[in-house]
Enzyme design. Structure first.
Site, short mmCIF file in Angstrom:
data_model
loop_
_atom_site.label_atom_id
_atom_site.label_comp_id
_atom_site.label_asym_id
_atom_site.label_seq_id
_atom_site.Cartn_x
_atom_site.Cartn_y
_atom_site.Cartn_z
N THR A 138 0.88 -1.19 0.00
CA THR A 138 0.00 0.00 0.00
C THR A 138 0.90 1.22 0.00
O THR A 138 2.13 1.10 0.13
CB THR A 138 -0.89 0.05 1.26
OG1 THR A 138 -0.06 0.38 2.39
CG2 THR A 138 -1.59 -1.27 1.52
N ASP A 139 0.31 2.39 -0.10
CA ASP A 139 1.13 3.62 -0.08
C ASP A 139 1.87 3.74 1.25
O ASP A 139 3.01 4.19 1.30
CB ASP A 139 0.25 4.85 -0.30
CG ASP A 139 -0.22 4.93 -1.75
OD1 ASP A 139 0.42 4.27 -2.59
OD2 ASP A 139 -1.23 5.61 -2.02
N CYS A 140 1.19 3.35 2.34
CA CYS A 140 1.84 3.49 3.65
C CYS A 140 2.64 2.25 4.07
O CYS A 140 3.50 2.32 4.95
CB CYS A 140 0.81 3.86 4.71
SG CYS A 140 -0.71 2.91 4.61
N TYR A 141 2.36 1.12 3.46
CA TYR A 141 3.11 -0.13 3.73
C TYR A 141 3.56 -0.69 2.38
O TYR A 141 2.95 -1.62 1.86
CB TYR A 141 2.24 -1.13 4.48
CG TYR A 141 1.92 -0.72 5.90
CD1 TYR A 141 2.78 -1.08 6.95
CD2 TYR A 141 0.79 0.03 6.20
CE1 TYR A 141 2.51 -0.69 8.25
CE2 TYR A 141 0.51 0.42 7.50
CZ TYR A 141 1.36 0.06 8.52
OH TYR A 141 1.09 0.44 9.81
N PRO A 142 4.63 -0.12 1.79
CA PRO A 142 4.94 -0.46 0.38
C PRO A 142 5.53 -1.85 0.16
O PRO A 142 5.43 -2.40 -0.93
CB PRO A 142 5.97 0.62 0.00
CG PRO A 142 6.59 1.04 1.30
CD PRO A 142 5.53 0.90 2.33
#
Lengths: 401, 135
Positions: A138-142
């Site tokens: 994800t954007d916060c957990y790439p």
């Protein structure tokens, strides 16, 4: 004169508490009488050490750099799958989990040499475990992939959480068929070749407090060699099971959900376990102190193997088909003698629960209390008891269409 | 009359030889075969209980050694791992020779190697892998 837990704790702090095991109390009460024994004894320690399938642990592994969100992805400890449905780095491992490539029972009986229970034992033993994980990013957990060794000492929370342990009594398993069967109650030889039971009997916690008058939510216990707590009633808690006049259930009844810090536990009291043809599990050591508040509570703790009965169940047909019916009732005294009589046949017995180890736990807990290393707790709330009307319901299947 | 339990290992060249026959016929020994197999290295392995007069037994053993058969005591092939045993007792009704002993006062399990015939029934029955048979 009834005692309170606070008074008992004051005695423990002064090093004056009289603490005995559930085995020792039997002779003491017989010798001194219930009244005197209840006055003199402050705590009775109970214990059990047997396979408890509904066991598991949750771990917070800490955040990697860059971050990864395991939630919704897949993760494995030593190739055993863990549950990733909680947030980014909380994982849950269950005792029954098996590696994806384990052949299971494809060639029956499967060996089941390594699973979740063994992972938990190795984690507690301080061994490095291989963590492998994939995530969707994800954007916060790439990050999408993680492969690393982990060790319990570097993790954040490591909590043993067992939804169902310490069964109050259990079945005696036999096999009426003419083939060997492989069950969670062990290997059962054909035509009543053996009978396996699984309870510490007179030492078992809930058999010494049959109506849960002292053991409740919040009770501090010995768990896996460390200190744990009763978190809730266990799953399948069935306080309305039939009982003998002394209150002792004649079949599986109450259960406990327990939890505690794995970092304080020891592999000696948490053992990865293999049941051939069935799967893996975890053998858990549990010890529970019973405060002797009055004569009634003391009387419950004097229960003897000969006063505790279990139902003999056929695991070739009645158990798997969920058919009612017991082949008879036997006492733990008979079970421990090595032979029971079933349908007129003498059947040799074996136990899955270790009485010797339960005795050791009861002694350890006794010494902890005597040396002021362990104080008793007042339950925050009682567990549902025989008067609750709570029963263990079967699944009601409803067709999908 | 002497008796012992041994494991014989035959090199490839001896696999077809009727060695047990010779032990019985030529040396007057009682041979009870407990287990036999040929392993992937093409060695033959035979677990036997062998008994007879002291002299005959000695001669029989010499015969085996001269042929190139390796003889070792059964005890070396069976391991009881005390540190793994939890004394649960589930193996007790499984053992056919009462080699696994239960002290019913203490509920402590112990193992009598001399009574063990290496049948291996206890191996899958033990939840803690406390018995190993290397045969």
């Amino acid at each position: 004169m009834p005692k309170t837990i606070r008074e008992i704790n004051e005695k423990i702090k002064r090093g004056e508490a009289v603490v005995v095991t559930a085995e020792e109390i039997i002779d003491i009460a017989e010798e001194k009488g219930v009244k005197k024994a209840a006055q003199e004894v402050d705590v009775v320690t109970t214990a059990t050490f047997g396979p408890m399938c509904s066991s598991g642990a949750y771990l917070n592994i800490g955040h990697s750099k860059p971050r990864i969100k395991l939630g919704g992805g897949r993760a494995y400890l030593n190739d055993v799958p863990v549950y990733t449905g909680f947030a980014a780095v909380d994982i849950l491992i269950g005792a029954n989990a098996l590696p994806d490539d384990d052949p299971r029972n494809k060639i029956h009986p499967g060996e089941f040499s390594y699973g979740g229970g063994h992972v938990i034992e190795e984690l507690v033993a301080g061994k490095d475990l291989k963590l492998t994980a994939t995530a969707y990013g994800t954007d916060c957990y790439p990050r999408k992939k993680l492969e690393t060794w982990i060790n319990i000492k570097d993790l954040n929370e490591t909590v043993l959480f067992n939804p169902r342990n310490a069964y109050q009594n259990y079945n005696v398993a036999v096999n009426l068929s003419d083939r060997v069967i492989y069950t969670y109650m062990g290997i059962l030889k054909p035509k009543l070749g053996n009978a396996n039971y699984c309870s510490a009997g007179q030492l078992s916690p809930l058999l010494n407090d049959p109506y849960y008058k002292t053991i409740g939510i919040g009770t501090r216990i010995f768990l896996g060699g460390g200190v744990g707590y009763v978190a809730w009633q266990g799953t399948q808690h069935n306080p309305t099971a039939p009982r003998t006049p002394n209150g002792v259930p004649r079949a599986g009844a109450g259960t406990l959900a327990v939890m505690g810090d794995l970092k304080k536990m020891s592999p000696e009291w948490l053992k990865g376990t293999t049941m051939t043809g069935y799967g893996t599990t975890l053998t858990v050591g549990i010890g529970i102190p019973i405060p002797i508040l009055d004569e009634e509570i003391l009387t419950y703790t004097t229960v003897k193997d000969e006063d505790i009965y279990a139902q003999v169940i056929d695991y070739s047909l009645a158990y798997p088909e969920f058919e009612p019916g017991s082949l008879g009732e036997v006492s733990y005294r008979e079970l421990k003698s090595g032979r029971i009589l079933v349908q007129g046949k003498e059947v040799p017995t074996g136990s899955l629960s270790s009485y010797a180890r339960a005795k050791e736990i009861a002694d350890i807990l006794k010494n902890w209390i005597k040396r002021d290393k362990f104080l008793l707790t007042e339950p925050v709330q009682s567990l549902p008891s025989a008067d609750s009307g709570l029963t263990f319901k079967p699944l009601k299947e409803r067709p999908l269409e | 009359m002497q008796k012992k339990k041994v494991v014989l290992t035959f090199p490839y060249k001896l696999i077809n030889q009727p060695i047990t026959y010779h032990l019985i016929k030529d040396y007057d020994l009682k041979v009870n075969i407990l287990r036999a197999r040929i392993n992937p290295r093409e060695e033959g392995r035979l677990m036997i209980e062998i008994g007879g007069e002291e002299k005959s037994l000695e001669k029989g053993m010499n015969y085996l050694k001269e042929l190139g058969v390796e003889v070792q005591s059964l005890a070396q092939d069976i391991r009881w791992l005390d540190e793994k045993c939890t004394h649960c007792t589930v193996c007790i009704p499984i053992c056919p020779t009462e080699a696994i002993i239960l002290d019913r006062n203490q509920m402590i399990v112990s193992f009598d190697k001399d009574k063990c015939i290496g049948c291996g029934l206890c191996v899958p029955a033990c939840p803690y892998k406390a018995v190993e048979i290397l045969f």
